[in-house]
Motif scaffolding. Structure first.
Motif, mmCIF file in Angstrom:
data_model
loop_
_atom_site.group_PDB
_atom_site.id
_atom_site.type_symbol
_atom_site.label_atom_id
_atom_site.label_comp_id
_atom_site.label_asym_id
_atom_site.label_seq_id
_atom_site.Cartn_x
_atom_site.Cartn_y
_atom_site.Cartn_z
ATOM 1 N N ASP A 31 0.842 -1.192 0.000
ATOM 2 C CA ASP A 31 0.000 0.000 0.000
ATOM 3 C C ASP A 31 0.879 1.245 0.000
ATOM 4 O O ASP A 31 2.104 1.160 -0.049
ATOM 5 C CB ASP A 31 -0.983 -0.019 1.182
ATOM 6 C CG ASP A 31 -0.299 0.084 2.546
ATOM 7 O OD1 ASP A 31 0.890 0.459 2.603
ATOM 8 O OD2 ASP A 31 -0.959 -0.196 3.554
ATOM 9 N N VAL A 32 0.244 2.420 0.047
ATOM 10 C CA VAL A 32 0.995 3.673 -0.059
ATOM 11 C C VAL A 32 1.912 3.912 1.136
ATOM 12 O O VAL A 32 2.799 4.762 1.086
ATOM 13 C CB VAL A 32 0.033 4.873 -0.218
ATOM 14 C CG1 VAL A 32 -0.705 4.784 -1.534
ATOM 15 C CG2 VAL A 32 -0.950 4.943 0.952
ATOM 16 N N THR A 133 -1.237 10.761 -14.754
ATOM 17 C CA THR A 133 -2.006 9.523 -14.722
ATOM 18 C C THR A 133 -1.973 8.831 -16.083
ATOM 19 O O THR A 133 -2.237 9.453 -17.113
ATOM 20 C CB THR A 133 -3.463 9.809 -14.338
ATOM 21 O OG1 THR A 133 -3.502 10.366 -13.010
ATOM 22 C CG2 THR A 133 -4.303 8.544 -14.380
ATOM 23 N N ARG A 136 -6.883 5.125 -15.300
ATOM 24 C CA ARG A 136 -7.786 5.205 -14.151
ATOM 25 C C ARG A 136 -8.548 3.898 -14.102
ATOM 26 O O ARG A 136 -9.239 3.534 -15.064
ATOM 27 C CB ARG A 136 -8.758 6.378 -14.291
ATOM 28 C CG ARG A 136 -9.744 6.529 -13.122
ATOM 29 C CD ARG A 136 -10.730 7.654 -13.410
ATOM 30 N NE ARG A 136 -11.516 8.045 -12.255
ATOM 31 C CZ ARG A 136 -12.693 7.531 -11.912
ATOM 32 N NH1 ARG A 136 -13.219 6.548 -12.654
ATOM 33 N NH2 ARG A 136 -13.343 7.956 -10.844
ATOM 34 N N ASP A 138 -11.506 1.740 -12.310
ATOM 35 C CA ASP A 138 -12.642 1.954 -11.417
ATOM 36 C C ASP A 138 -13.670 0.845 -11.534
ATOM 37 O O ASP A 138 -13.752 0.127 -12.533
ATOM 38 C CB ASP A 138 -13.270 3.333 -11.632
ATOM 39 C CG ASP A 138 -14.251 3.396 -12.795
ATOM 40 O OD1 ASP A 138 -13.951 2.810 -13.841
ATOM 41 O OD2 ASP A 138 -15.298 4.033 -12.644
ATOM 42 N N ALA A 149 -15.489 2.576 -6.433
ATOM 43 C CA ALA A 149 -14.098 2.771 -6.000
ATOM 44 C C ALA A 149 -13.245 2.985 -7.243
ATOM 45 O O ALA A 149 -13.582 2.508 -8.323
ATOM 46 C CB ALA A 149 -13.590 1.567 -5.218
ATOM 47 N N VAL A 151 -8.853 4.093 -8.643
ATOM 48 C CA VAL A 151 -7.467 4.448 -8.366
ATOM 49 C C VAL A 151 -6.860 5.032 -9.639
ATOM 50 O O VAL A 151 -7.217 4.620 -10.751
ATOM 51 C CB VAL A 151 -6.648 3.232 -7.880
ATOM 52 C CG1 VAL A 151 -6.513 2.183 -8.968
ATOM 53 C CG2 VAL A 151 -5.279 3.654 -7.370
ATOM 54 N N LEU A 153 -3.331 5.597 -11.703
ATOM 55 C CA LEU A 153 -2.001 5.008 -11.767
ATOM 56 C C LEU A 153 -1.075 5.828 -12.658
ATOM 57 O O LEU A 153 -1.339 5.981 -13.851
ATOM 58 C CB LEU A 153 -2.064 3.578 -12.306
ATOM 59 C CG LEU A 153 -2.873 2.557 -11.515
ATOM 60 C CD1 LEU A 153 -2.785 1.200 -12.203
ATOM 61 C CD2 LEU A 153 -2.391 2.463 -10.080
ATOM 62 N N ALA A 157 3.782 3.429 -10.842
ATOM 63 C CA ALA A 157 3.079 2.309 -10.221
ATOM 64 C C ALA A 157 3.604 0.961 -10.701
ATOM 65 O O ALA A 157 3.425 -0.056 -10.037
ATOM 66 C CB ALA A 157 1.579 2.403 -10.498
ATOM 67 N N PHE A 167 -3.087 -5.013 -10.149
ATOM 68 C CA PHE A 167 -3.514 -3.835 -9.411
ATOM 69 C C PHE A 167 -4.880 -4.125 -8.810
ATOM 70 O O PHE A 167 -5.756 -4.682 -9.472
ATOM 71 C CB PHE A 167 -3.570 -2.609 -10.320
ATOM 72 C CG PHE A 167 -2.211 -2.198 -10.815
ATOM 73 C CD1 PHE A 167 -1.389 -1.418 -10.036
ATOM 74 C CD2 PHE A 167 -1.756 -2.633 -12.055
ATOM 75 C CE1 PHE A 167 -0.121 -1.051 -10.487
ATOM 76 C CE2 PHE A 167 -0.496 -2.268 -12.516
ATOM 77 C CZ PHE A 167 0.321 -1.477 -11.720
ATOM 78 N N VAL A 169 -8.303 -2.911 -6.392
ATOM 79 C CA VAL A 169 -9.141 -1.823 -5.913
ATOM 80 C C VAL A 169 -10.237 -2.425 -5.036
ATOM 81 O O VAL A 169 -11.166 -3.051 -5.547
ATOM 82 C CB VAL A 169 -9.762 -1.038 -7.084
ATOM 83 C CG1 VAL A 169 -10.659 0.084 -6.550
ATOM 84 C CG2 VAL A 169 -8.680 -0.464 -7.990
#
Length: 202
Positions: A31-32, A133, A136, A138, A149, A151, A153, A157, A167, A169
């Motif tokens: 995670d971040v 980016t 995206r 979703d 939701a 994210v 990228l 990434a 990846f 989400v």
């Protein structure tokens, strides 16, 4: 046995060869905050994942094992508004227009509860210096007309060029959303060469 790998803040790749690990690629996802979230193991026979959960104090509290995706769809078979077909996926590059490399699959079968949407994607060249980016990702509820939701990228990434990564989400289907049609979408910005192999959820 021979292995290679690179560690990074978001993910690390490890490939091993030998009788016990024939044609296996391990992908570590963080995670971040640099905490290990999942380990994906790609084999010829399929992909498995070990996922880790954290408690309210950020201590590792659980570990689950299973398939990376319990339902999955090949990107080249899904709806799209840009890109083109490659050997094992749908791709876009700097000559394409901005848009969806994939939409769909419009599935009404995701049960109520917590889930993880999963994409398997590669990029031409990772780059830490460009924060723009690239895609995206979703989870889109068609019936409600909203994203559950998403994210964004950037190039950073990805940890290696022309190498698939997973990846994830996390998303939740509420009781009022039971039976809604969901999409696992990849919106592409034409600043890199990107290829989506498959999408799914667990």
């Amino acid at each position: 046995m021979r292995c290679w790998g690179t560690a990074a803040s978001l993910s690390a790749l490890l490939s091993c060869g030998g009788s016990a690990y024939a044609q296996e690629t391990q992908i570590y996802t963080y995670d971040v905050h640099g905490r290990l979230g999942a380990v994906h193991r790609d084999k010829v026979s399929g992909s498995l994942v070990t996922a880790y959960g954290l408690d309210s104090a950020n201590n590792r509290s659980e570990r689950t094992n299973g398939r990376t995706m319990i339902a999955e769809w090949e990107a080249e078979a899904l709806a799209h508004s840009t890109g083109y077909l490659e050997v094992d996926g749908r791709a876009g590059d700097t000559n394409q227009r901005e848009g969806f490399l994939n939409g769909g699959p419009y599935t009404p079968n995701v049960p109520v509860g917590d889930h993880v949407a999963v994409w398997r994607i590669l990029i031409d060249t990772p780059q830490d210096s460009n924060p723009a980016t690239v895609v995206r990702l979703d989870v889109w509820d068609i019936n409600a007309g909203r994203s559950l939701a998403f994210v964004l990228l950037p190039r950073s990434a990805w940890r290696a060029a022309w190498t698939y990564q997973y990846f994830e989400v996390p998303f939740t289907v509420g009781a009022g959303e039971a039976g809604h049609e969901l999409e696992f979408r990849t919106y592409f910005f034409p600043i890199a060469h990107v290829r989506v192999d498959k999408v799914g959820y667990r």
